[in-house]
Each structure stands twice: as structure tokens, then as C-alpha cells.
Design an enzyme around this catalytic site. Sequence first.
Site, mmCIF file in Angstrom:
data_model
loop_
_atom_site.group_PDB
_atom_site.id
_atom_site.type_symbol
_atom_site.label_atom_id
_atom_site.label_comp_id
_atom_site.label_asym_id
_atom_site.label_seq_id
_atom_site.Cartn_x
_atom_site.Cartn_y
_atom_site.Cartn_z
ATOM 1 N N PRO A 43 0.827 -1.215 0.000
ATOM 2 C CA PRO A 43 0.000 0.000 0.000
ATOM 3 C C PRO A 43 0.855 1.256 0.000
ATOM 4 O O PRO A 43 1.796 1.356 0.762
ATOM 5 C CB PRO A 43 -0.779 -0.114 1.316
ATOM 6 C CG PRO A 43 -0.678 -1.546 1.726
ATOM 7 C CD PRO A 43 0.630 -2.034 1.191
ATOM 8 N N GLU A 44 0.524 2.181 -0.863
ATOM 9 C CA GLU A 44 1.228 3.459 -0.889
ATOM 10 C C GLU A 44 0.249 4.549 -0.475
ATOM 11 O O GLU A 44 -0.891 4.267 -0.106
ATOM 12 C CB GLU A 44 1.814 3.704 -2.277
ATOM 13 C CG GLU A 44 2.655 2.495 -2.693
ATOM 14 C CD GLU A 44 3.716 2.782 -3.723
ATOM 15 O OE1 GLU A 44 4.075 3.945 -3.919
ATOM 16 O OE2 GLU A 44 4.200 1.809 -4.329
ATOM 17 N N ARG A 53 14.921 -1.541 -0.208
ATOM 18 C CA ARG A 53 13.680 -1.721 -0.950
ATOM 19 C C ARG A 53 13.999 -2.182 -2.358
ATOM 20 O O ARG A 53 15.127 -2.078 -2.808
ATOM 21 C CB ARG A 53 12.929 -0.377 -1.009
ATOM 22 C CG ARG A 53 12.761 0.299 0.344
ATOM 23 C CD ARG A 53 11.708 -0.383 1.174
ATOM 24 N NE ARG A 53 10.399 -0.131 0.627
ATOM 25 C CZ ARG A 53 9.704 0.982 0.840
ATOM 26 N NH1 ARG A 53 10.188 1.926 1.602
ATOM 27 N NH2 ARG A 53 8.517 1.141 0.301
#
Length: 290
Positions: A2-3, A249
Site C-alpha cells: 500500500p502506498e 527496498r
Amino acid sequence: MPEGDVVLRTARRLDEAFAGAVLRRAELRWGERDASVLVGDVTTEVVARGKHILHRTRAGWTLHSHLRMEGSWHLAHAGERVPARPDVRAVLATDAWIGLGLRLGMLDLLRTDDEHRLVGHLGPDILGADWDEDLAVRRLGQSPSPIGEALLDQRNLAGVGTLYASESLFLERLHPWARADTLGAETIRRLVRRAHRLLHANVAHVVQSSTGSRRNGENAYVHARSGRPCRRCHDTVRVAMIGDAPTRRTMFYCPSCQGGLAPGDDGAPQQPLGAGSRGRHRGYSARGRA
Ligand SMILES: [Zn+2]
């Protein structure tokens, strides 16, 4: 993962369901905290701050949650049969709604006055009403980190995750490992505006897209497309890790469009990510973080 757009949409749905209503149930099934103090209290609002969700009450409490890798809030009408499931970490209910917090990555109950302890470090919120583009550009422009890493650092600006970082950098033809403080303010401003546009365009949509298509497999240029041909130049999209532990990331990029391989990337062929039809990103995230 989710961003900011997903988090904002979640907060808005929770706000519509809970704001102004009395909480009849409040249970936290994860961690040590007891939420019974919220029972009988009234939700004033639910807001997003970057990727954090702040559920505020009239008595001055804030239930803070973060979706992290795969969390979500599920809403059901009161009286609707809600299947028992082991991944429920929070339950909130009014006379009309039940909210289930599933697989949440963070869950805290604190005084609203103390929210700054959890979100005070965040940079300007890219989807916030108080979005400050100049400040975000300035912070990125002062960062000696690779631009991809700086863009994901929520202290510079809040709300951008790996999808929009990869896609914005690709669209602006920037090398994700270029030092942010060498790019110049105008380049950074274009990048920040690109990310801002992409996130805004997706707030109202369940399927995130940077290409304009929401069809499965067509909704991104490079994100989760390593081993597949670049939509622009037909070279092969690659993936590499960016940043240092514990905030490493995944970054997807096209070496031809974005100025070369990542540091340490030997260019060896990479397999296309699992060809699953749904949950492509989720599948990758689980493996990519292992
Ligand atoms: Zn390309």
C-alpha cells in the site's frame, strides 16, 4: 504494498463509516494495548498522514495503524456475518459498521496530543491538504542518497512507496542510483510533480496504474516487470535493491532508458516475476523482502 493513495482511500472510507458515531466495540488483538477506553467514545475523524492512518476520537485518543506490506482495513455492515479469521488485529464497531484491521503492520493507541511521536518525523504529505512541494524539493535536493532511496525516505516526503518511486523515475528517465544532491532543483521538481500526479490519479481507483491502463499486466512501466521488455525501448527491465538495511527496498528500472545498470548489478539475466494473474505485486514483495 500500500502506498499513499491506498492509505488515503482507506482513511476516507473509515472516516465515512465512523466519523460522528459512537464506538460500541474496540478490540486490539495484537500487541499489549487495551482499547476498551474507546468504547462509548465518538470518532471525530480518520485521516491519513503519509502512509499512517490516524483514527481520532472526541476524548482525545488516536488509534494509529500502518498497513506496511500487506495490511488493510475491511468494512462490513453491522449484522453482516464476518468470518472468523486469524489475521484480524483490530476490531472497531459502531451501530452501523464493523471495521476489521487485517495484518496491520503497526497498531498503537495514544493520546492525540502525542501523535507527533509517531508521525512528527514525516516530511510533507504528497496527498495532504498541506502538501508543500517546495519543501519536498528542497529536502530531496539536499540528500546525498541515491534519488530512488531519497524518494522512498518518508522524512523527505511522505506517501511514496516502491511502485510510484520506480514509475516516476522511469517516466522522468532518471537513474535511481544518481545522487539526489547532484540532480538540480528543476529535475527534482519534475520528479516530485510526476509522483504527485501519479498518486493523485490513483486515489479513486482500486487498481493502481501509471500507464493509464488498469488491466492486469498493463498498469505499470517497470514496477514488478523485471525480465520483461521495456514498454518504451524494448530492452529488458531489471530489479535491484536500493538503500541499506533495514530500509532496503526493491527498485525496478530500465537500464537503457535510465542511464545504465544499478551499482553492483552485473547484468545477468533476471527471470520474469511470477506470472500469477492477481496479486502480482504482493507476490513479489513477499519474496523480494526475504
Ligand atoms: Zn527502456
